[in-house]
Design an enzyme around this catalytic site. Structure first.
Site: not given
Ligand code: ZN
Length: 172
Positions: A45, A50, A94-95, A136-137, A140
């Protein structure tokens, strides 16, 4: 086109993102770019902040089994409209916070409403990893990271590691 993923700590990852009011080609292409970026990372995701864009847009694909067809999703203005009382704990990453993982407990099942790439309103139920990932997304988009669910000490420890990592990356 692959985009650069911002790393925590970054003020842009703490902002509440603006709703998409006009679904432009530019935003559609951003969604495509975000999928490319997510697959290459690789991740399951990615949210627009991000990649430095403060709009309510996320992409997902939680298909993990080898050989299973990919299921890329581009979601504008995603919103959780119902959550189960049942909870589920997953080890999240998380990226924007590479190589740091922690257990986070969230509703096991959520109903989400969003606008798809064609501008159509869609509602669907997400379970298992998909439920965790979509929550989670969406977090963000409200400037919330998975480490915000952890105890302050753990969160500070991860943030310190990230500050160090970013310093090393900047030095090259
Ligand atoms: Zn994340």
């Amino acid at each position: 086109m692959k985009r650069t993923i911002l790393l925590h700590p970054d003020p842009r990852l703490k902002k509440v993102c603006a709703p998409v009011t006009d679904l432009t080609d530019e935003l559609r292409l951003l969604g495509d770019d975000m999928l490319t970026t997510m697959y290459e990372a690789p991740g399951v995701g990615l949210a627009a902040p991000q990649v430095g864009v403060l709009s309510r847009l996320i992409v997902l694909d939680c298909v993990k089994e080898e050989g299973e067809a990919p299921r890329p999703m581009i979601m504008f203005n995603p919103e959780v409209i119902a959550s189960s009382d049942d909870l589920n704990t997953y080890e999240e990453g998380c990226l924007s916070i590479p190589e740091q993982f922690a257990d986070v407990t969230r509703p096991a099942e959520v109903d989400v409403r969003w606008i798809d790439r064609n501008g159509k309103e869609v509602t669907d139920t997400f379970t298992k990893l998909w439920a965790t990932c979509v929550q989670h997304e969406i977090d963000h988009l409200d400037g919330k990271l998975f480490i915000d669910y952890l105890k302050p000490l753990r969160r500070q420890m991860i943030t310190r590691k990230m500050v160090k990592l970013k310093r090393e990356l900047a030095r090259g």
